[in-house]
Motif scaffolding. Structure first.
Motif, short mmCIF file in Angstrom:
data_model
loop_
_atom_site.label_atom_id
_atom_site.label_comp_id
_atom_site.label_asym_id
_atom_site.label_seq_id
_atom_site.Cartn_x
_atom_site.Cartn_y
_atom_site.Cartn_z
N THR A 47 0.81 -1.22 0.00
CA THR A 47 0.00 0.00 0.00
C THR A 47 0.84 1.27 0.00
N ASP A 48 2.14 1.15 0.28
CA ASP A 48 2.96 2.35 0.38
C ASP A 48 3.68 2.72 -0.91
N THR A 49 3.49 1.93 -1.97
CA THR A 49 4.17 2.25 -3.22
C THR A 49 3.39 3.28 -4.02
N THR A 50 4.11 4.12 -4.76
CA THR A 50 3.46 5.15 -5.59
C THR A 50 3.55 4.80 -7.08
N LEU A 51 4.16 3.64 -7.39
CA LEU A 51 4.35 3.25 -8.78
C LEU A 51 3.43 2.09 -9.15
N SER A 199 21.25 4.55 -18.72
CA SER A 199 20.93 5.80 -19.40
C SER A 199 20.31 5.54 -20.77
N THR A 200 20.77 4.48 -21.45
CA THR A 200 20.21 4.14 -22.75
C THR A 200 18.80 3.62 -22.60
N GLN A 201 18.56 2.80 -21.58
CA GLN A 201 17.20 2.32 -21.33
C GLN A 201 16.28 3.48 -21.00
N SER A 203 16.58 6.58 -21.98
CA SER A 203 16.32 7.32 -23.22
C SER A 203 15.23 6.63 -24.04
N LEU A 204 15.29 5.31 -24.08
CA LEU A 204 14.29 4.56 -24.83
C LEU A 204 12.91 4.68 -24.18
N LEU A 205 12.86 4.61 -22.87
CA LEU A 205 11.58 4.76 -22.17
C LEU A 205 11.01 6.17 -22.37
N LYS A 206 11.87 7.17 -22.43
CA LYS A 206 11.41 8.53 -22.72
C LYS A 206 10.79 8.60 -24.11
N ASP A 207 11.40 7.88 -25.06
CA ASP A 207 10.83 7.80 -26.40
C ASP A 207 9.44 7.17 -26.36
N LEU A 208 9.29 6.12 -25.54
CA LEU A 208 8.00 5.46 -25.41
C LEU A 208 6.95 6.42 -24.85
N VAL A 209 7.32 7.18 -23.82
CA VAL A 209 6.39 8.16 -23.25
C VAL A 209 5.98 9.17 -24.31
N GLU A 210 6.95 9.69 -25.04
CA GLU A 210 6.66 10.69 -26.08
C GLU A 210 5.75 10.10 -27.15
N TYR A 211 6.04 8.85 -27.55
CA TYR A 211 5.23 8.22 -28.59
C TYR A 211 3.78 8.07 -28.14
N GLU A 212 3.58 7.54 -26.93
CA GLU A 212 2.20 7.28 -26.50
C GLU A 212 1.47 8.56 -26.11
N GLN A 213 2.21 9.63 -25.87
CA GLN A 213 1.57 10.91 -25.59
C GLN A 213 1.15 11.64 -26.86
N THR A 214 1.81 11.35 -27.97
CA THR A 214 1.59 12.13 -29.19
C THR A 214 1.01 11.36 -30.36
N GLN A 215 0.96 10.04 -30.31
CA GLN A 215 0.47 9.30 -31.46
C GLN A 215 -1.01 9.55 -31.68
N GLN A 216 -1.43 9.41 -32.93
CA GLN A 216 -2.82 9.64 -33.31
C GLN A 216 -3.49 8.31 -33.66
N SER A 217 -4.17 7.72 -32.69
CA SER A 217 -4.83 6.44 -32.91
C SER A 217 -6.23 6.67 -33.47
N GLN A 218 -6.69 5.74 -34.30
CA GLN A 218 -8.05 5.82 -34.84
C GLN A 218 -9.08 5.49 -33.78
N LYS A 235 6.70 8.06 -14.43
CA LYS A 235 7.03 7.97 -13.00
C LYS A 235 8.18 6.99 -12.77
N ILE A 236 8.17 5.90 -13.54
CA ILE A 236 9.24 4.90 -13.42
C ILE A 236 10.57 5.50 -13.86
N ILE A 237 10.55 6.29 -14.90
CA ILE A 237 11.76 6.95 -15.39
C ILE A 237 12.39 7.80 -14.29
N GLU A 238 11.56 8.51 -13.54
CA GLU A 238 12.06 9.36 -12.45
C GLU A 238 12.82 8.52 -11.44
N VAL A 239 12.29 7.34 -11.10
CA VAL A 239 12.91 6.47 -10.12
C VAL A 239 14.21 5.87 -10.67
N LEU A 240 14.16 5.42 -11.93
CA LEU A 240 15.36 4.82 -12.53
C LEU A 240 16.49 5.83 -12.69
#
Length: 242
Positions: A47-51, A199-201, A203-218, A235-240
């Motif tokens: 119950t104490d986790t925020t992720l 750091s490479t992981q 960067s990739l997760l940041k790409d995933l966030v950007e993709y799912e925030q901006t993609q245009q789904s039908q 939120k996970i990126i912040e912890v990592l």
């Protein structure tokens, strides 16, 4: 002396910009997932986790996977160990209006480990040209499946394009290979290649966030689901990154 410091400062700034710009963005061929929208990931068993218990993969599109890299990744927010059960399903009605998810295999449970956890799908269970769904269940209360937390994502099995194979054969390091896979839309290969470098992981997760925030789904429902998932990953990126 000040002139030298200014030059060094400028050089460092340019280096940082170039290193950021050099990262190849995650570029899948957008395909709306099939079937009902899965529930949003829930915070960990404690119950104490925020992720959230989260699939470290795109959920708002079906991504490509090659048979030489069939490892999937999760984020486990809990310090205590719980059982994680991986299940694999195949869409056996790919041309129908609705998918028919047929169980391929349920794997033996594994003890969870806090942070990024990887699980292997045996390549012999997969066929090129087919679409699959993997689902991982975190058992908070053993014997009570209704309390399980679930993370899942869909993928299609394809062969790697010849041009991508050529570029990979010339790549001299894991980061370059990760970028090549990301640019070609092979998320799972990109993430595993990035594993030696946090750091490479990230960067990739940041790409995933950007993709799912901006993609245009039908489908606005999957668009919303992708936004929710990206917030969990952010939120996970912040912890990592700490």
């Amino acid at each position: 002396m000040k002139a030298v410091e200014s030059i060094l400062s400028l050089a460092l700034g340019i280096s940082l910009i170039l290193s950021s710009a050099a990262w190849a963005k995650f570029r899948p061929s957008p395909t709306t997932p099939r079937g009902p929208i899965p529930p949003m990931g829930t915070r960990g068993c404690a119950t104490d986790t925020t992720l959230d218990f989260t699939a470290l993969a795109p959920v708002s599109t079906i991504v490509d996977l090659s048979l030489d890299q069939t490892t999937i990744a999760l984020y486990i927010p809990d310090r205590a160990a719980y059982e994680v059960t991986l299940r694999l399903y195949q869409d056996t009605a790919p041309t129908g209006e609705k998918p028919k998810w047929t169980a391929v295999k349920e794997f033996e449970p594994k003890k969870s480990q806090e942070g990024v956890m990887t699980l292997q799908i045996p390549a012999e269970l997969l066929k090129e040209g087919q679409t699959y769904l993997w689902q991982a269940a975190l058992a908070c209360i053993p014997g009570y499946p209704s309390s399980d937390l679930v993370a899942q994502a869909q993928f299609r099995v394809v062969s790697k394009p010849a041009e991508l194979q050529r570029k990979l054969s010339q790549a001299s390091d894991a980061e370059t290979r990760s970028q090549l896979y990301a640019a070609a839309g092979f998320w799972y290969s990109a993430f595993i290649e990035a594993k030696p470098s946090k750091s490479t992981q990230i960067s990739l997760l940041k790409d995933l966030v950007e993709y799912e925030q901006t993609q245009q789904s039908q489908d606005p429902r999957w668009l919303k689901r992708g936004r929710e998932h990206s917030e969990s990953v952010a939120k996970i990126i912040e912890v990592l990154g700490k």
